[in-house]
Design an enzyme around this catalytic site. Structure first.
Site, PDB file in Angstrom:
ATOM      1  N   GLU A 226       3.378  -6.125  13.217  1.00  0.00           N
ATOM      2  CA  GLU A 226       2.359  -6.257  14.258  1.00  0.00           C
ATOM      3  C   GLU A 226       1.863  -7.706  14.259  1.00  0.00           C
ATOM      4  O   GLU A 226       1.477  -8.246  15.275  1.00  0.00           O
ATOM      5  CB  GLU A 226       1.210  -5.298  13.962  1.00  0.00           C
TER       6      GLU A 226
ATOM      7  N   ARG B 212       0.824  -1.216   0.000  1.00  0.00           N
ATOM      8  CA  ARG B 212       0.000   0.000   0.000  1.00  0.00           C
ATOM      9  C   ARG B 212       0.852   1.259   0.000  1.00  0.00           C
ATOM     10  O   ARG B 212       0.377   2.331  -0.412  1.00  0.00           O
ATOM     11  CB  ARG B 212      -0.995  -0.039   1.162  1.00  0.00           C
TER      12      ARG B 212
HETATM   13  P1  AMP Z   1       4.592  -2.025  11.546  1.00  0.00           P
HETATM   14  O1  AMP Z   1       5.888  -2.571  11.035  1.00  0.00           O
HETATM   15  O2  AMP Z   1       4.108  -2.792  12.748  1.00  0.00           O
HETATM   16  O3  AMP Z   1       4.651  -0.545  11.783  1.00  0.00           O
HETATM   17  O4  AMP Z   1       3.502  -2.294  10.460  1.00  0.00           O
HETATM   18  C1  AMP Z   1       3.335  -1.455   9.380  1.00  0.00           C
HETATM   19  C2  AMP Z   1       3.056  -2.213   8.119  1.00  0.00           C
HETATM   20  O5  AMP Z   1       2.078  -3.222   8.304  1.00  0.00           O
HETATM   21  C3  AMP Z   1       2.518  -1.292   7.075  1.00  0.00           C
HETATM   22  O6  AMP Z   1       3.048  -1.687   5.819  1.00  0.00           O
HETATM   23  C4  AMP Z   1       1.028  -1.478   7.135  1.00  0.00           C
HETATM   24  O7  AMP Z   1       0.480  -1.491   5.852  1.00  0.00           O
HETATM   25  C5  AMP Z   1       0.829  -2.825   7.801  1.00  0.00           C
HETATM   26  N1  AMP Z   1      -0.060  -2.785   8.964  1.00  0.00           N
HETATM   27  C6  AMP Z   1       0.280  -3.047  10.244  1.00  0.00           C
HETATM   28  N2  AMP Z   1      -0.779  -2.961  11.047  1.00  0.00           N
HETATM   29  C7  AMP Z   1      -1.808  -2.615  10.268  1.00  0.00           C
HETATM   30  C8  AMP Z   1      -3.194  -2.363  10.525  1.00  0.00           C
HETATM   31  N3  AMP Z   1      -3.707  -2.454  11.754  1.00  0.00           N
HETATM   32  N4  AMP Z   1      -3.967  -2.014   9.477  1.00  0.00           N
HETATM   33  C9  AMP Z   1      -3.461  -1.907   8.234  1.00  0.00           C
HETATM   34  N5  AMP Z   1      -2.174  -2.154   7.930  1.00  0.00           N
HETATM   35  C10 AMP Z   1      -1.351  -2.506   8.930  1.00  0.00           C
END
Ligand code: AMP
Length: 177
Positions: free
Chosen positions: A102, A65
């Site tokens: 996450e 995205r």
């Molecule tokens: P992080 O590394 O935990 O900051 O996760 C960010 C990445 O995971 C991004 O590329 C987001 O598109 C995706 N992502 C993580 N959590 C979500 C969520 N709750 N909703 C949508 N995309 C998420």
């Protein structure tokens, strides 16, 4: 449209999907925002407005995205565009970084020659959650000789404290949850 300081109305175009892709995660679905011409145009304009186009050489989008946000920003800045992708998707020589999501672990890759020494790179994604993805991407950028000019996302999930992982990098988001 001139960006306002309060972007909260964009939240009406973000759909919460509980328990996707796994139990306990509330997925932030940006497809309604992308489908709405006013909301999508505003989102790109408001992020662009925060930066000085003369200080950005390339915009880096994180799969998948992040690409959607990075491409129109690169075009607006007359900057180059760099894709950072999941393991095994890029066809040439890569730098690889393992990172924690996450919801699990993964690897991110960048083409070794994507960045010229000293280029100023704006890193872009849709959501900052734990910050692991952005942190790993900043690491890849620096390993390739780039300078992180900033990290921008449409929204941040502030209860996950992703900002804390980004240390001294300049970070900008339009929306906080
Ligand atoms: P992080 O590394 O935990 O900051 O996760 C960010 C990445 O995971 C991004 O590329 C987001 O598109 C995706 N992502 C993580 N959590 C979500 C969520 N709750 N909703 C949508 N995309 C998420």
């Amino acid at each position: 449209m001139e960006p306002q300081t309060n972007h909260e109305w964009l939240k009406d175009h973000i759909r919460d999907i509980p328990d996707f892709p796994k139990q306990g995660v509330v997925f932030k679905d940006i497809t309604p925002l992308l489908a709405d011409k006013k909301a999508f145009t505003y989102t790109i304009d408001a992020i662009a407005h925060h930066y000085d186009r003369d200080e950005i050489d390339k915009v880096l989008g994180i799969e998948a995205r992040g690409f959607i946000v990075a491409a129109p920003l690169a075009y607006r800045f007359t900057a180059g565009l760099i894709p950072v992708r999941k393991k095994g998707k890029l066809p040439w020589k890569v730098e690889t970084e393992k990172y924690e999501l996450e919801y699990g672990f993964d690897h991110l890759e960048i083409h070794k020659d994507a960045i010229e020494p000293g280029e100023r790179i704006l890193i872009v994604d849709d959501v900052l959650a734990t910050g692991g993805t952005a942190q790993a991407t900043a690491g890849l950028t620096e390993r390739c000789g780039g300078k992180v000019a900033g990290i921008a996302t449409i929204m941040e999930l502030s209860f996950l404290h992703g900002r804390d992982k980004l240390g001294a990098y300049e970070y900008f988001s339009l929306l906080r949850y």
